[in-house]
Design a protein around this motif. Structure first.
Motif, PDB file in Angstrom:
ATOM      1  N   TRP A   1       0.841  -1.202   0.000  1.00 40.75           N
ATOM      2  CA  TRP A   1       0.000   0.000   0.000  1.00 40.75           C
ATOM      3  C   TRP A   1       0.875   1.250   0.000  1.00 40.75           C
ATOM      4  O   TRP A   1       1.792   1.382   0.812  1.00 40.75           O
ATOM      5  N   LYS A   2       0.582   2.168  -0.929  1.00 38.73           N
ATOM      6  CA  LYS A   2       1.376   3.379  -1.091  1.00 38.73           C
ATOM      7  C   LYS A   2       0.516   4.624  -0.871  1.00 38.73           C
ATOM      8  O   LYS A   2      -0.696   4.601  -1.073  1.00 38.73           O
ATOM      9  N   ASN A   3       1.192   5.714  -0.529  1.00 42.64           N
ATOM     10  CA  ASN A   3       0.478   6.980  -0.322  1.00 42.64           C
ATOM     11  C   ASN A   3      -0.260   7.443  -1.570  1.00 42.64           C
ATOM     12  O   ASN A   3      -1.307   8.085  -1.483  1.00 42.64           O
TER      13      ASN A   3
ATOM     14  N   ARG B   1      -6.033   6.337   8.987  1.00 45.15           N
ATOM     15  CA  ARG B   1      -5.433   5.051   8.637  1.00 45.15           C
ATOM     16  C   ARG B   1      -5.601   4.729   7.144  1.00 45.15           C
ATOM     17  O   ARG B   1      -5.659   3.561   6.759  1.00 45.15           O
ATOM     18  N   LEU B   2      -5.667   5.775   6.350  1.00 39.07           N
ATOM     19  CA  LEU B   2      -5.734   5.591   4.901  1.00 39.07           C
ATOM     20  C   LEU B   2      -4.355   5.761   4.277  1.00 39.07           C
ATOM     21  O   LEU B   2      -3.971   5.006   3.387  1.00 39.07           O
ATOM     22  N   GLY B   3      -3.597   6.738   4.754  1.00 41.43           N
ATOM     23  CA  GLY B   3      -2.239   6.958   4.259  1.00 41.43           C
ATOM     24  C   GLY B   3      -1.310   5.831   4.647  1.00 41.43           C
ATOM     25  O   GLY B   3      -1.499   5.158   5.665  1.00 41.43           O
ATOM     26  N   ALA B   4      -0.273   5.623   3.840  1.00 40.85           N
ATOM     27  CA  ALA B   4       0.626   4.485   4.034  1.00 40.85           C
ATOM     28  C   ALA B   4       1.653   4.706   5.129  1.00 40.85           C
ATOM     29  O   ALA B   4       2.355   3.774   5.511  1.00 40.85           O
ATOM     30  N   THR B   5       1.782   5.916   5.618  1.00 39.28           N
ATOM     31  CA  THR B   5       2.800   6.199   6.629  1.00 39.28           C
ATOM     32  C   THR B   5       2.182   6.895   7.826  1.00 39.28           C
ATOM     33  O   THR B   5       1.060   7.403   7.762  1.00 39.28           O
TER      34      THR B   5
ATOM     35  N   LYS C   1      -1.215   9.904  15.995  1.00 39.80           N
ATOM     36  CA  LYS C   1      -0.917  11.307  15.701  1.00 39.80           C
ATOM     37  C   LYS C   1      -1.622  11.740  14.415  1.00 39.80           C
ATOM     38  O   LYS C   1      -1.848  10.951  13.516  1.00 39.80           O
ATOM     39  N   LEU C   2      -1.933  13.025  14.344  1.00 40.28           N
ATOM     40  CA  LEU C   2      -2.431  13.627  13.113  1.00 40.28           C
ATOM     41  C   LEU C   2      -1.477  14.757  12.759  1.00 40.28           C
ATOM     42  O   LEU C   2      -1.312  15.703  13.527  1.00 40.28           O
ATOM     43  N   THR C   3      -0.824  14.639  11.612  1.00 39.89           N
ATOM     44  CA  THR C   3       0.156  15.640  11.193  1.00 39.89           C
ATOM     45  C   THR C   3      -0.281  16.285   9.881  1.00 39.89           C
ATOM     46  O   THR C   3      -1.283  15.883   9.273  1.00 39.89           O
ATOM     47  N   SER C   4       0.495  17.244   9.435  1.00 41.56           N
ATOM     48  CA  SER C   4       0.185  17.927   8.175  1.00 41.56           C
ATOM     49  C   SER C   4       0.286  16.976   6.990  1.00 41.56           C
ATOM     50  O   SER C   4      -0.269  17.237   5.922  1.00 41.56           O
ATOM     51  N   GLU C   5       1.008  15.867   7.160  1.00 42.85           N
ATOM     52  CA  GLU C   5       1.169  14.898   6.079  1.00 42.85           C
ATOM     53  C   GLU C   5       0.159  13.755   6.162  1.00 42.85           C
ATOM     54  O   GLU C   5       0.119  12.901   5.275  1.00 42.85           O
ATOM     55  N   SER C   6      -0.660  13.720   7.191  1.00 41.80           N
ATOM     56  CA  SER C   6      -1.652  12.656   7.338  1.00 41.80           C
ATOM     57  C   SER C   6      -2.713  12.764   6.245  1.00 41.80           C
ATOM     58  O   SER C   6      -3.164  13.859   5.908  1.00 41.80           O
ATOM     59  N   ILE C   7      -3.088  11.624   5.704  1.00 44.02           N
ATOM     60  CA  ILE C   7      -4.178  11.585   4.734  1.00 44.02           C
ATOM     61  C   ILE C   7      -5.403  11.116   5.507  1.00 44.02           C
ATOM     62  O   ILE C   7      -5.673   9.924   5.650  1.00 44.02           O
ATOM     63  N   GLY C   8      -6.133  12.058   6.041  1.00 45.92           N
ATOM     64  CA  GLY C   8      -7.261  11.747   6.901  1.00 45.92           C
ATOM     65  C   GLY C   8      -7.548  12.910   7.825  1.00 45.92           C
ATOM     66  O   GLY C   8      -6.833  13.910   7.839  1.00 45.92           O
TER      67      GLY C   8
END
Length: 439
Positions: free
Chosen positions: A209-211, A233-237, A242-249
């Motif tokens: 699974w990739k971003n 829990r959709l993004g691959a990393t 935690k929820l960060t600026s790079e989180s997909i969700g």
């Protein structure tokens, strides 16, 4: 060489900016929608499927406690004739829960709705009824927001590269492009048919699974339903907690532990009422004290609690679990003002008290009486105007020049699980900065 190196760095930076732009689309769930979600505070998680016939963990026991071929054939025996969507939704309502999440599809790949995409679904079991549809209708009846769990990985799908957890073997039939297309088709079905308030993804940690897939799925869903809420829990990393600026969700998901006090980004703790997610015979259940204090400490940290049950193979929820949830609901009927629509803090929850706040009210949740008084850490420029037991008698207090508030506790706490004291302040309790201190 320097010129080429500079061009390489520039290209990497440009790619990073592009990726960030995609990961933070204009269609990202709005703050207003997320604020409404966080006001809910309490939801019901339900892990259920054919594996309950063995009493082992859903998904994870496939090829482990239960041989793969046997696990994959359990649906042929799955006939939960006592399933009653109305009773499930009413159980959530009576518990004081505001939303419900059902494992529509777990890592084993079995679908609880009559999907047209795969034969591995509830209509090919002896039961042959749309569990998801009935539950969605029942939730609407009781004013419960209906949500769905959907896994990223699927060990049963021939196009997904991995067949069993921790396997190094890659299926010869693997094709991630086809797998993502299947995901989209299934997600389009459930969004179109059931209009979930929130989609709770899982299974994003395996290497295939990739971003890029996650970004594609998030964008696809937002075109279908702009206000649907999606967990992180959709993004691959990334760390689930935690929820960060790079989180997909849209929100963080600490699991089987209470999240840390966080007033900046939304989060939800998911936790089991017993020890296993799916039903297990004679599984150890948490006491009422532990259940209530888990809810209160979560709210005190500014999070939601998604509390999990596992119904039995015949479709019933164990009566002891229904009773425990009802006890939580009875407590919330009295003290719900201090949980729903509140903010956590300003103090970090600890072993003997937590705090929530709304408007000019600061709610002190006392778990244990260690002495006749409770002294709170100093609050600058905050003046207490009244102190009383929530729905009860006045509480004597004093406040010194440093802002320390000392409460005189009753000889006997009215509720040994959690006694709530309300402090009415001269200013907004929600505006008080987080106070750091040691337990």
């Amino acid at each position: 060489m320097k010129r080429y190196f500079f061009l390489f760095i520039l290209l990497l930076w440009e790619c990073r900016l592009n990726a960030q732009a995609i990961m933070n689309p204009a269609i990202k769930t709005s703050h207003a929608v997320m604020d409404g979600f966080m006001d809910q505070r309490f939801g019901l998680f339900i892990h259920w499927g054919p594996v309950t016939l063995r009493g082992t963990e859903i998904g994870w026991s496939r090829g482990q406690a239960v041989p793969t071929a046997e696990y994959d054939s359990l649906y042929k025996e799955f006939d939960p004739v006592l399933f009653n969507a109305d009773k499930w939704a009413k159980t959530a309502k009576d518990a004081g829960m505001k939303y419900l999440v059902i494992t529509a599809k777990h890592h084993d790949g079995f679908c609880l709705w009559p999907t047209q995409i795969s034969d591995y679904n509830i209509m090919n079991s002896p039961y042959k009824k749309d569990v998801v549809g009935e539950l969605a209708a029942a939730c609407k009846k009781y004013g419960i927001k209906f949500c769905m769990y959907f896994t990223v990985l699927d060990w049963h799908d021939p196009n997904y590269p991995i067949e069993i957890t921790d396997s190094k073997y890659i299926k010869a039939t693997a094709n991630m492009e086809k797998f993502v297309a299947t995901m989209k088709n299934e997600l389009q079905e459930i969004v179109t048919l059931y209009h979930p308030y929130m989609l709770w993804f899982d299974g994003n940690w395996e290497e295939p699974w990739k971003n890029e897939y996650a970004i594609d799925i998030y964008t696809f869903l937002k075109k279908l339903a702009p206000d649907v809420i999606i967990n992180n829990r959709l993004g691959a990393t990334g760390d689930h907690s935690k929820l960060t600026s790079e989180s997909i969700g849209d929100f963080a998901t600490p699991e089987q532990k209470i999240g840390e006090l966080n007033t900046s980004t939304p989060w939800e703790t998911c936790m089991t009422i017993c020890t296993q997610w799916a039903w297990k015979p004679n599984d150890k259940m948490k006491s009422l004290k532990e259940c209530l204090q888990t809810l209160v400490k979560t709210a005190g940290g500014n999070g939601n609690l998604l509390f999990n049950i596992g119904p039995m193979p015949d479709g019933r929820i164990e009566q002891r679990q229904i009773t425990r949830l009802k006890e939580m609901g009875d407590w919330l009927k009295i003290y719900g003002e201090s949980i729903y629509d509140t903010k956590g803090g300003p103090f970090t929850p600890n072993s003997y008290f937590a705090t929530t706040r709304k408007g000019h009210k600061l709610f002190i949740h006392i778990f244990e009486k260690k002495s006749n008084t409770l002294t709170l850490p100093p609050l600058n420029n905050v003046q207490v105007e009244r102190a009383y037991l929530l729905n009860g008698a006045k509480i004597k207090y004093k406040q010194d020049a440093a802002g320390r508030i000392t409460l005189l506790l009753p000889d006997q706490l009215p509720d040994n699980n959690d006694t709530v004291i309300t402090l009415e302040l001269h200013t907004s309790a929600e505006a008080i900065p987080v106070v750091s201190y040691w337990d």
